[in-house]
Write a protein that holds these residues in place. Structure first.
Motif, PDB file in Angstrom:
ATOM      1  N   PHE A 171      -2.751  33.711  17.685  1.00 50.04           N
ATOM      2  CA  PHE A 171      -1.716  33.385  16.955  1.00 50.04           C
ATOM      3  C   PHE A 171      -0.279  34.014  17.355  1.00 50.04           C
ATOM      4  CE2 PHE A 171       1.605  31.793  14.282  1.00 50.04           C
ATOM      5  CZ  PHE A 171       1.402  30.585  13.737  1.00 50.04           C
ATOM      6  N   MET A 172       0.433  33.372  18.024  1.00 49.87           N
ATOM      7  CA  MET A 172       1.642  34.102  18.517  1.00 49.87           C
ATOM      8  C   MET A 172       2.748  33.219  18.064  1.00 49.87           C
ATOM      9  SD  MET A 172       0.815  35.358  22.285  1.00 49.87           S
ATOM     10  CE  MET A 172       2.459  36.216  22.531  1.00 49.87           C
ATOM     11  N   MET A 173       4.035  33.766  17.640  1.00 53.99           N
ATOM     12  CA  MET A 173       5.194  33.210  17.257  1.00 53.99           C
ATOM     13  C   MET A 173       6.256  33.102  18.126  1.00 53.99           C
ATOM     14  SD  MET A 173       5.673  32.042  14.012  1.00 53.99           S
ATOM     15  CE  MET A 173       4.987  32.939  12.865  1.00 53.99           C
ATOM     16  N   VAL A 174       6.782  32.224  18.255  1.00 48.27           N
ATOM     17  CA  VAL A 174       8.145  32.042  19.066  1.00 48.27           C
ATOM     18  C   VAL A 174       9.320  31.890  18.336  1.00 48.27           C
ATOM     19  CG1 VAL A 174       9.294  31.009  20.946  1.00 48.27           C
ATOM     20  CG2 VAL A 174       6.829  31.314  21.067  1.00 48.27           C
ATOM     21  N   THR A 175      10.436  32.609  18.594  1.00 44.49           N
ATOM     22  CA  THR A 175      11.671  32.493  17.814  1.00 44.49           C
ATOM     23  C   THR A 175      12.999  32.832  18.785  1.00 44.49           C
ATOM     24  OG1 THR A 175      13.021  33.200  15.925  1.00 44.49           O
ATOM     25  CG2 THR A 175      11.408  34.777  16.895  1.00 44.49           C
ATOM     26  N   ALA A 176      14.104  32.097  18.469  1.00 42.09           N
ATOM     27  CA  ALA A 176      15.343  32.530  18.836  1.00 42.09           C
ATOM     28  C   ALA A 176      16.125  33.631  18.077  1.00 42.09           C
ATOM     29  CB  ALA A 176      16.167  31.351  19.062  1.00 42.09           C
ATOM     30  N   GLU A 177      15.475  33.874  16.941  1.00 43.65           N
ATOM     31  CA  GLU A 177      16.081  34.562  15.910  1.00 43.65           C
ATOM     32  C   GLU A 177      15.587  36.015  15.908  1.00 43.65           C
ATOM     33  OE1 GLU A 177      18.580  33.068  14.399  1.00 43.65           O
ATOM     34  OE2 GLU A 177      17.788  30.878  14.659  1.00 43.65           O
ATOM     35  N   SER A 178      16.654  36.905  16.130  1.00 47.91           N
ATOM     36  CA  SER A 178      16.363  38.311  16.245  1.00 47.91           C
ATOM     37  C   SER A 178      15.729  38.653  14.590  1.00 47.91           C
ATOM     38  CB  SER A 178      17.557  39.282  16.737  1.00 47.91           C
ATOM     39  OG  SER A 178      18.525  38.993  15.820  1.00 47.91           O
ATOM     40  N   PHE A 179      16.121  38.162  13.980  1.00 53.07           N
ATOM     41  CA  PHE A 179      15.988  38.499  12.456  1.00 53.07           C
ATOM     42  C   PHE A 179      14.232  38.627  12.154  1.00 53.07           C
ATOM     43  CE2 PHE A 179      16.261  34.031  11.354  1.00 53.07           C
ATOM     44  CZ  PHE A 179      15.286  33.979  10.527  1.00 53.07           C
ATOM     45  N   TYR A 180      13.605  37.719  12.894  1.00 53.97           N
ATOM     46  CA  TYR A 180      12.081  37.641  12.577  1.00 53.97           C
ATOM     47  C   TYR A 180      11.652  38.852  12.841  1.00 53.97           C
ATOM     48  CZ  TYR A 180       7.460  36.101  12.674  1.00 53.97           C
ATOM     49  OH  TYR A 180       6.259  35.949  12.481  1.00 53.97           O
ATOM     50  N   LYS A 235      11.390  36.964   0.835  1.00 57.45           N
ATOM     51  CA  LYS A 235      10.769  35.593   1.102  1.00 57.45           C
ATOM     52  C   LYS A 235       9.374  35.693   0.816  1.00 57.45           C
ATOM     53  CE  LYS A 235      11.640  32.523   4.096  1.00 57.45           C
ATOM     54  NZ  LYS A 235      11.672  31.780   5.114  1.00 57.45           N
ATOM     55  N   THR A 236       8.751  36.974   0.639  1.00 55.40           N
ATOM     56  CA  THR A 236       7.242  36.979   0.156  1.00 55.40           C
ATOM     57  C   THR A 236       7.154  36.315  -1.130  1.00 55.40           C
ATOM     58  OG1 THR A 236       7.376  38.843   1.657  1.00 55.40           O
ATOM     59  CG2 THR A 236       5.486  38.463  -0.056  1.00 55.40           C
ATOM     60  N   VAL A 237       6.354  35.204  -1.265  1.00 54.41           N
ATOM     61  CA  VAL A 237       6.069  34.434  -2.403  1.00 54.41           C
ATOM     62  C   VAL A 237       5.406  35.535  -3.446  1.00 54.41           C
ATOM     63  CG1 VAL A 237       5.041  32.658  -3.347  1.00 54.41           C
ATOM     64  CG2 VAL A 237       6.340  32.037  -1.479  1.00 54.41           C
ATOM     65  N   ARG A 238       4.418  36.084  -3.077  1.00 56.28           N
ATOM     66  CA  ARG A 238       3.436  36.521  -4.140  1.00 56.28           C
ATOM     67  C   ARG A 238       4.122  37.878  -4.601  1.00 56.28           C
ATOM     68  NH1 ARG A 238      -2.764  35.847  -2.390  1.00 56.28           N
ATOM     69  NH2 ARG A 238      -2.639  36.786  -0.359  1.00 56.28           N
ATOM     70  N   GLU A 273      -0.877  29.627   5.581  1.00 51.68           N
ATOM     71  CA  GLU A 273      -1.919  28.792   5.237  1.00 51.68           C
ATOM     72  C   GLU A 273      -3.137  28.642   6.295  1.00 51.68           C
ATOM     73  OE1 GLU A 273      -2.071  24.075   4.051  1.00 51.68           O
ATOM     74  OE2 GLU A 273      -0.358  25.089   4.322  1.00 51.68           O
ATOM     75  N   LEU A 274      -3.055  29.106   7.319  1.00 53.56           N
ATOM     76  CA  LEU A 274      -4.187  28.882   8.471  1.00 53.56           C
ATOM     77  C   LEU A 274      -5.096  30.097   7.847  1.00 53.56           C
ATOM     78  CD1 LEU A 274      -2.631  28.126  11.850  1.00 53.56           C
ATOM     79  CD2 LEU A 274      -3.881  26.415  10.178  1.00 53.56           C
ATOM     80  N   ARG A 275      -4.412  31.491   7.675  1.00 58.33           N
ATOM     81  CA  ARG A 275      -5.414  32.628   7.460  1.00 58.33           C
ATOM     82  C   ARG A 275      -5.976  32.503   6.030  1.00 58.33           C
ATOM     83  NH1 ARG A 275      -6.708  34.891  12.399  1.00 58.33           N
ATOM     84  NH2 ARG A 275      -4.887  35.413  13.502  1.00 58.33           N
ATOM     85  N   HIS A 276      -5.081  32.146   5.026  1.00 62.90           N
ATOM     86  CA  HIS A 276      -5.627  31.940   3.516  1.00 62.90           C
ATOM     87  C   HIS A 276      -6.684  31.217   3.572  1.00 62.90           C
ATOM     88  CE1 HIS A 276      -5.059  32.816  -0.442  1.00 62.90           C
ATOM     89  NE2 HIS A 276      -5.103  31.410  -0.844  1.00 62.90           N
ATOM     90  N   SER A 277      -6.552  29.834   4.151  1.00 63.24           N
ATOM     91  CA  SER A 277      -7.516  28.791   4.015  1.00 63.24           C
ATOM     92  C   SER A 277      -8.860  28.980   4.922  1.00 63.24           C
ATOM     93  CB  SER A 277      -6.922  27.465   4.037  1.00 63.24           C
ATOM     94  OG  SER A 277      -5.710  27.327   3.167  1.00 63.24           O
ATOM     95  N   ASN A 278      -8.719  30.048   5.809  1.00 63.80           N
ATOM     96  CA  ASN A 278      -9.794  30.320   6.803  1.00 63.80           C
ATOM     97  C   ASN A 278      -9.867  29.090   7.662  1.00 63.80           C
ATOM     98  OD1 ASN A 278     -10.745  32.755   5.896  1.00 63.80           O
ATOM     99  ND2 ASN A 278     -11.626  31.760   3.971  1.00 63.80           N
ATOM    100  N   LEU A 330       1.076  38.740   5.923  1.00 65.69           N
ATOM    101  CA  LEU A 330       0.226  38.288   7.076  1.00 65.69           C
ATOM    102  C   LEU A 330       1.110  38.115   8.299  1.00 65.69           C
ATOM    103  CD1 LEU A 330      -1.873  35.522   5.601  1.00 65.69           C
ATOM    104  CD2 LEU A 330      -2.822  37.636   6.109  1.00 65.69           C
ATOM    105  N   ALA A 331       0.708  38.973   9.583  1.00 62.67           N
ATOM    106  CA  ALA A 331       1.369  39.065  10.682  1.00 62.67           C
ATOM    107  C   ALA A 331       0.760  38.213  11.831  1.00 62.67           C
ATOM    108  CB  ALA A 331       1.974  40.328  11.111  1.00 62.67           C
ATOM    109  N   PRO A 332       1.473  37.587  12.656  1.00 60.38           N
ATOM    110  CA  PRO A 332       1.117  37.220  13.641  1.00 60.38           C
ATOM    111  C   PRO A 332       0.404  38.238  14.652  1.00 60.38           C
ATOM    112  CG  PRO A 332       3.139  37.142  14.113  1.00 60.38           C
ATOM    113  CD  PRO A 332       2.917  37.653  12.711  1.00 60.38           C
TER     114      PRO A 332
END
Length: 554
Positions: A97-106, A274-277, A84-89, A115-117
């Motif tokens: 933009f950095m992502m934090v996760t405990a899930e290795s599947f990310y 999961k990619t909507v488009r 949303e941040l990128r698409h809406s400028n 769009l990747a961080p």
């Protein structure tokens, strides 16, 4: 927003000057991340619990660094926030933009994301590791400052020149600069130059993104066979590159091989569901192929897997209900509308989807009195300016015909035909509606009148422009725009002719504003169309010539 300034050397980062936003639904984790950042000097920190709060903060001030958890509880996740941040400028290219996760599947999510961080961190991690990663990103973005700035003020030529300077002066970032330059060349419609650049990179090292860029530049030059050959070879060596399946689908559609287009999208979806488009496109292609089961699965996935995505629109609910109706599953239609009632009622477009869908359902059950009520509601919404997509409008026309409201049906079909005068699929569906209603002659007349008027205006305008009579051409094409305001091809032709007219006669502020408005609408209707960037460049040249200043993007 500006990157931290240098001190003593280009490698120095003044962390105390950074403005950071931490997004995490856990109060304990927000505090832990705040302390981690403070360990290496970041103290200007705003903390929020979810994506909605993050967007509110970002709309009110700029941040140099956003650190978001992937799992944000109810609502949008971190990936959807980024989209949303990128698409809406809402954030500039300079913002980290950095992502934090405990899930290795990310790792799989980010590898297949549209769009990747800038980077992601798997918990647990040390302050030193975060600092090292952040420093690397900030230094890269600092090196690209001139590239980004020129891009954000839509001076793509200057952005290319800045890429060339970066390639010469900072070899460390040469590959990244070549990648950005390739995208700029494509955006400007300089497809042959893009092909040469990507071929140069591939010759040095067969990087998958360069091969994908090569295939795209070939496709845009209508070298369809060469593009398909390149893509199939890319996927043989890098089968996880889901963007290649998307482009392969486009190539197959260009060849009118709709079965192969659907197969390509299905392979992409199998890797990245999961990619909507991608799911939306699969649903559309499968529906066009008559594969209702595959279309229903895809449209269902759009709503279930992308529930909080910015890319979800009322059209998606209409698409699912349409397939359910065609399968005769009226209970599923009722369940879909009931489950998503609050979402649909939140906008006029959603209300229109509900009204048309209910009208279709009542028509199928023979409840014409309820169908009439739904049609009245739809008519009221349309009278207020609400518009649906072309498929929904043809659905509406079908309900009107079944209810004996032929004048309304003809008006709706004419509107669709004017705005899609060159769409074989939509015109064929409209013809079927009339055939099934026993009104084939009326349909032929409506379609011929609607398409011929717009086609004539468009073609006459283009021919007049080619002869140099730009003034008359502008009149013809602006009339065509009023007749078909949702036809991006006509909008783009009008912009081109207006700009050529201004080149001929000189400053005309009203005309420049018209060109700007029509181009903005064309871009909204056909984002990413290869003509858009060239028209934007021409518009910018006109504005510069007459001293019209434009604001930079955020």
């Amino acid at each position: 927003m500006s990157l931290p300034s240098t001190r003593e050397s280009d490698a120095f980062i003044d962390y105390g000057a950074l403005r950071a936003l931490v997004v995490d639904d856990s109060p304990g984790m927000r505090n832990a991340l705040r302390l981690t950042l403070a360990n290496f000097g970041i103290t200007k920190i705003q903390m929020v619990a979810n994506a909605a709060e993050a967007i509110f903060q970002i709309k009110n001030r700029s941040y140099d660094f956003i650190l978001s958890d992937f799992n944000l509880g109810e609502g949008r996740d971190g990936q959807q926030l980024l989209e949303e941040l990128r698409h809406s400028n809402l954030i500039s290219l300079e913002t980290v933009f950095m992502m934090v996760t405990a899930e290795s599947f990310y790792e799989k999510v980010v590898a297949t994301a549209e769009l990747a961080p800038d980077d992601y961190m798997i918990k647990p991690f040390s302050a030193e590791l975060l600092r090292s990663r952040l420093t690397s990103i900030l230094l890269r973005k600092r090196a690209f400052r001139d590239v980004y700035w020129s891009f954000q003020v839509q001076d793509l030529e200057a952005s290319i020149a800045a890429c060339d300077a970066l390639i010469r002066n900072k070899p460390k970032y040469a590959v990244d600069a070549l990648r950005f330059k390739g995208e700029l060349l494509v955006a400007l419609g300089r497809f042959e130059e893009a092909e040469a650049l990507y071929q140069q990179v591939v010759t040095m090292r067969a990087i998958p993104w360069a091969r994908l860029g090569l295939a795209r530049s070939l496709h845009l030059q209508k070298k369809v066979e060469a593009a398909e050959e390149e893509l199939r070879d890319v996927l043989e060596h890098a089968p996880e590159m889901v963007a290649a399946y998307d482009l392969l689908s486009e190539v197959c559609l260009e060849k009118k091989d709709v079965a192969a287009a659907q197969a390509a999208l299905e392979k992409g979806v199998a890797i990245s569901a999961k990619t909507v488009r991608r799911q939306q496109k699969l649903g559309e292609v499968a529906y066009g192929n008559g594969d209702l089961d595959a279309a229903r699965t895809a449209f269902d996935n759009v709503l279930e897997k992308g529930r909080h995505s910015i890319f979800i629109t009322p059209t998606d609910f209409g698409n699912l209900c349409r397939v359910q109706l065609e399968q005769g599953d009226l209970q599923a239609v009722s369940d879909t509308l009931k489950k998503n009632k609050s979402t649909l009622q939140a906008s006029p477009e959603g209300q229109l989807v509900m009204a048309v869908t209910q009208g279709m359902a009542h028509t199928r059950t023979g409840n014409l009195s309820e169908a009439a009520k739904a049609l009245d509601e739809a008519a009221g919404l349309r009278a207020g300016g609400t518009r649906g997509d072309a498929q929904l409008m043809l659905d509406l026309a079908g309900v009107c015909m079944a209810s004996g409201r032929h004048d309304e049906a003809d008006a709706v079909v004419a509107e669709v035909a004017r705005n899609a005068h060159d769409s074989e699929a939509l015109l064929a569906k409209a013809k079927r509606l009339y055939d099934e209603a026993g009104r084939a002659d009326a349909g032929a007349s409506v379609l011929a009148s609607a398409t011929s008027d717009v086609r004539t205006l468009n073609n006459e305008g283009v021919v007049l422009a080619q002869r140099g009579d730009y003034g008359t051409a502008v009149e013809k094409l602006l009339t065509a725009c009023r007749e078909a305001p949702y036809n991006p091809r006509i909008l783009m032709n009008a912009v081109w002719v207006i700009l050529k007219y201004i080149d001929q006669i000189g400053m005309d502020e009203a005309m420049i504003e018209t060109a700007r408005a029509q181009l903005g609408e064309a871009e909204r209707q056909a984002p990413g169309h290869p003509r858009i960037a060239g028209l934007r460049l021409h518009l910018r040249d006109v504005e510069n010539r007459f001293g019209i200043q434009r604001k930079a993007a955020r």
